[in-house]
Every structure is written in C-alpha cells, then in structure tokens.
Design an enzyme around this catalytic site. Structure first.
Site, short mmCIF file in Angstrom:
data_model
loop_
_atom_site.label_atom_id
_atom_site.label_comp_id
_atom_site.label_asym_id
_atom_site.label_seq_id
_atom_site.Cartn_x
_atom_site.Cartn_y
_atom_site.Cartn_z
N ALA A 64 0.85 -1.18 0.00
CA ALA A 64 0.00 0.00 0.00
C ALA A 64 0.89 1.23 0.00
CB ALA A 64 -0.89 -0.02 1.23
N GLY A 109 0.66 -4.97 1.08
CA GLY A 109 -0.53 -5.08 0.24
C GLY A 109 -0.25 -5.77 -1.10
N GLU A 112 -0.50 -9.32 -0.34
CA GLU A 112 -1.92 -9.59 -0.06
C GLU A 112 -2.72 -9.67 -1.37
OE1 GLU A 112 -1.83 -6.36 2.83
OE2 GLU A 112 -2.65 -7.74 4.32
N GLU A 132 4.74 -4.95 7.55
CA GLU A 132 3.95 -3.89 8.20
C GLU A 132 4.36 -3.62 9.65
OE1 GLU A 132 2.68 -6.11 6.12
OE2 GLU A 132 1.03 -5.29 4.96
N1 CO8 Z 1 4.50 3.14 -1.09
C1 CO8 Z 1 4.88 4.27 -1.72
N2 CO8 Z 1 6.05 4.39 -2.38
C2 CO8 Z 1 6.88 3.32 -2.39
C3 CO8 Z 1 6.55 2.11 -1.75
C4 CO8 Z 1 5.29 2.03 -1.06
N3 CO8 Z 1 4.86 0.92 -0.45
N4 CO8 Z 1 7.57 1.25 -1.92
C5 CO8 Z 1 8.50 1.89 -2.65
N5 CO8 Z 1 8.09 3.14 -2.94
C6 CO8 Z 1 8.81 4.16 -3.70
C7 CO8 Z 1 9.99 4.72 -2.92
O1 CO8 Z 1 9.54 5.72 -2.03
C8 CO8 Z 1 10.84 5.25 -4.04
O2 CO8 Z 1 10.32 6.48 -4.48
P1 CO8 Z 1 11.33 7.75 -4.70
O3 CO8 Z 1 12.24 7.30 -5.81
O4 CO8 Z 1 10.39 8.84 -5.10
O5 CO8 Z 1 12.03 7.95 -3.40
C9 CO8 Z 1 10.63 4.27 -5.16
O6 CO8 Z 1 9.42 3.56 -4.85
C10 CO8 Z 1 11.73 3.22 -5.28
O7 CO8 Z 1 11.89 2.62 -4.01
P2 CO8 Z 1 13.29 2.53 -3.24
O8 CO8 Z 1 14.18 3.65 -3.64
O9 CO8 Z 1 13.00 2.36 -1.80
O10 CO8 Z 1 13.86 1.18 -3.88
P3 CO8 Z 1 14.88 0.16 -3.19
O11 CO8 Z 1 15.31 -0.78 -4.27
O12 CO8 Z 1 15.93 0.89 -2.45
O13 CO8 Z 1 14.00 -0.63 -2.10
C11 CO8 Z 1 12.05 -1.81 -1.35
C12 CO8 Z 1 12.93 -1.44 -2.55
C13 CO8 Z 1 12.81 -2.73 -0.39
C14 CO8 Z 1 10.82 -2.55 -1.88
C15 CO8 Z 1 11.64 -0.51 -0.61
O14 CO8 Z 1 11.10 0.40 -1.56
C16 CO8 Z 1 10.61 -0.71 0.46
O15 CO8 Z 1 10.91 -1.21 1.54
N6 CO8 Z 1 9.34 -0.31 0.18
C17 CO8 Z 1 8.29 -0.38 1.14
C18 CO8 Z 1 7.77 -1.81 1.28
C19 CO8 Z 1 6.74 -1.89 2.37
O16 CO8 Z 1 7.00 -1.66 3.54
N7 CO8 Z 1 5.50 -2.27 1.99
C20 CO8 Z 1 4.41 -2.39 2.90
C21 CO8 Z 1 3.62 -1.14 2.91
S1 CO8 Z 1 2.36 -1.18 4.15
C22 CO8 Z 1 1.12 -2.09 3.47
O17 CO8 Z 1 1.20 -2.56 2.36
C23 CO8 Z 1 -0.09 -2.26 4.31
C24 CO8 Z 1 -1.27 -2.86 3.55
C25 CO8 Z 1 -2.51 -2.78 4.38
C26 CO8 Z 1 -2.98 -1.37 4.52
C27 CO8 Z 1 -4.14 -1.28 5.43
C28 CO8 Z 1 -4.83 0.08 5.33
C29 CO8 Z 1 -4.97 0.80 6.61
#
Ligand code: CO8
Length: 259
Positions: A64, A109, A112, A132
């Site tokens: 998400a 997500g 999921e 999460e």
């Molecule tokens: N949301 C928004 N932007 C994201 C997300 C995300 N989940 N993941 C990556 N991005 C963006 C980064 O911010 C980055 O943007 P920018 O270049 O503008 O800074 C771009 O994508 C590339 O990402 P990275 O530079 O971080 O790339 P890396 O290769 O260094 O890392 C990773 C890749 C490991 C995947 C890293 O991006 C990461 O950890 N992302 C987050 C993963 C995460 O924690 N996902 C879970 C999110 S919470 C969730 O899904 C809850 C679902 C239920 C919600 C319930 C509602 C209340």
C-alpha cells in the site's frame, strides 16, 4: 492516466499495475481500477481467467502507498482497509481463475494482492513479505488470514513478526508460490498454465471444484466433504460428464465448449 492496463487474450485477461516509479504501490485509484476490471471481466462470457502482474523487472507491487497512509486517522485507515478488502474479495470471490505473476517485490498489500489469487508464480528475483509491523502497523488487506490459511500459522507468524523478505526458493518450499521461473519466463509460464486450465477441461467442473476448495476452507471438514458428495452427484445432471467420460471411452479429445 490509468494506473493499470487490461489486455484481453484468448479466454483470459492480463492485468498489469503501471506505477513503476513507486514500485507499483497500491493507492486508492489503483485499488478502484483493479476492482472495476474484475467486475467487468465477471460479466464477460469470453473470459475465464485473470493473470495479475506489475510493470517492470523490479516489483510486482511494493504494498500500500506508504506516503498516503502516513497521515491517516483511524476512520481513514478503516476506509482504506475496507477498500483494499473489497478489491481483494472481488478477486478471490469472482468466478475467474486467477494467477499472480510475481515479478520482483511483493510486499505488504502487494503480497496480499497475490494471496487473493488462486495461484502464484514467482520470478527468481522475487521477494515476498509482510513488513507492516516494522512500520508500526499490521497487514490490513487480508494478509493475517490468507497467509496463515496458505502456509499455516507458524510460518505466517514468522513472516509477519520478523518482517523478513522471503526469497522465491523458500517461498516455493513453504507453498507460498506454485512455481519459480526465470524472470523472462514468468509471463510465458503463467500464460501457459492459464492455457492448460482454459483449454480442454470442463469449465463447469472447474468452477465447482474451485468453489469447493475455497468455500471448504471456511467450513468444518465433515460439512465440506458432504458438500463435495452433493456437488459430485449434481454434476451428473449437467452436460459435461457426458462429454468428458464419453470422449475418454471413445479415445477422443473432449470438446466441452462445442466450438
Ligand atoms: N508506497 C509508496 N512508495 C513506495 C513504496 C510504497 N509501499 N515502496 C517503494 N516506494 C517508492 C519509494 O519511495 C521510491 O520512491 P522515490 O524514488 O520517489 O524515493 C521508489 O518507490 C523506489 O523505491 P526505493 O528507492 O525504496 O527502492 P529500493 O530498491 O531501495 O527498495 C524496497 C525497494 C525494499 C521494496 C523498498 O522500496 C521498500 O521497503 N518499500 C516499502 C515496502 C513496504 O514496507 N510495503 C508495505 C507497505 S504497508 C502495506 O502494504 C499495508 C497494507 C494494508 C494497509 C491497510 C490500510 C490501513
């Protein structure tokens, strides 16, 4: 501009999330688009299957949208969680046979979303997890329930409580994915599997068998087994057993669709 694309093929459709700059993270618009695509496919008699994937070589979907969630109050969080559940339930509850083609990160997500599909095929570079709790939140699009039903509570808890990124070889070992293939082979493999599924099998029989598998997980075993007996008997009032069983006896290919 649409953040997803839908490409209709022979009997199935390919849905692609197109937000590579955010690793295909799910915002409200993407959830709505996926939901609308599934609804439209449900009423398309020519389509029986759906493959879901993400654009690019790095991510199926990184979860998400974290930026969007940062300022949530409980009411906004509930609305977003409900929207996510509505989309995931639309996928799992449709009559479409669904395959997630996981081309890289499937986190939060994103995993999921893949869990709401019937089957999962991953590329070798795929990394799957529910990170999460590291963000101070919990899986909110069905992960606590669908992951534990798939791999069992102990492995689900390991994945949820450590936030680890599960590599594709381990995902295969624990039954989280059905197959692991080279990235270049991911879509061809998913499409080949879909071709076999939508090929020469009885569509009604497949629909009933799929429903029994999914609905049975929500029932006591004895009730689910009784339901199987009932559906097995009822199928003999349909035309498919006549086609399939006769074709076998006559050493011919069955033709269930009459085309
Ligand atoms: N949301 C928004 N932007 C994201 C997300 C995300 N989940 N993941 C990556 N991005 C963006 C980064 O911010 C980055 O943007 P920018 O270049 O503008 O800074 C771009 O994508 C590339 O990402 P990275 O530079 O971080 O790339 P890396 O290769 O260094 O890392 C990773 C890749 C490991 C995947 C890293 O991006 C990461 O950890 N992302 C987050 C993963 C995460 O924690 N996902 C879970 C999110 S919470 C969730 O899904 C809850 C679902 C239920 C919600 C319930 C509602 C209340």
């Amino acid at each position: 501009m649409a953040l997803t694309s839908l490409d209709k093929k022979n009997q199935y459709a390919l849905l692609t999330i197109n937000r590579p700059e955010a690793l295909n993270a799910l915002n409200e618009d993407i959830l709505s688009e996926i939901h609308e695509h599934v609804e439209s496919l449900n009423s398309d008699k020519d389509i029986r299957g759906l493959i879901i994937t993400g654009t690019g070589e790095k991510a199926f979907c990184a979860g998400a949208d974290i930026g969007q969630m940062a300022s949530f109050n409980p009411e906004q969080a509930e609305a977003f969680a409900r929207k996510g559940h509505k989309t995931m339930n639309a996928i799992s509850g449709s009559d479409l046979i669904t395959i997630a083609a996981i081309n890289g990160f499937a986190l939060g997500g994103g995993l999921e979303l893949a869990l709401s599909c019937d089957m999962r095929i991953a590329s070798e570079n795929a990394r799957m997890g529910l990170p999460e709790t590291g963000l101070g939140i919990i899986p909110g699009f069905g992960g606590t329930q669908r992951l534990s039903r798939l791999v069992g509570p102990a492995l689900a808890l390991e994945i949820i409580l450590t936030g680890t990124q599960v590599k594709s070889d381990r995902a295969l070992q624990i039954g989280l994915v059905n197959q692991v293939v080279e990235l270049a082979e991911l879509l061809p493999t998913a499409e080949k599997m879909m071709g076999i599924i939508t090929g020469k099998k009885g569509p009604e029989a497949q629909k009933i068998a799929r429903w029994l598998v999914h609905s049975g997980l929500e029932q006591p075993l004895s009730a689910a087994l009784e339901r199987e007996i009932n559906e097995f008997s009822q199928i003999f009032s349909r035309k498919e057993p006549g086609i399939g069983l006769t074709a076998f006896k006559e050493k011919k290919e069955p033709n269930f669709t009459g085309e």
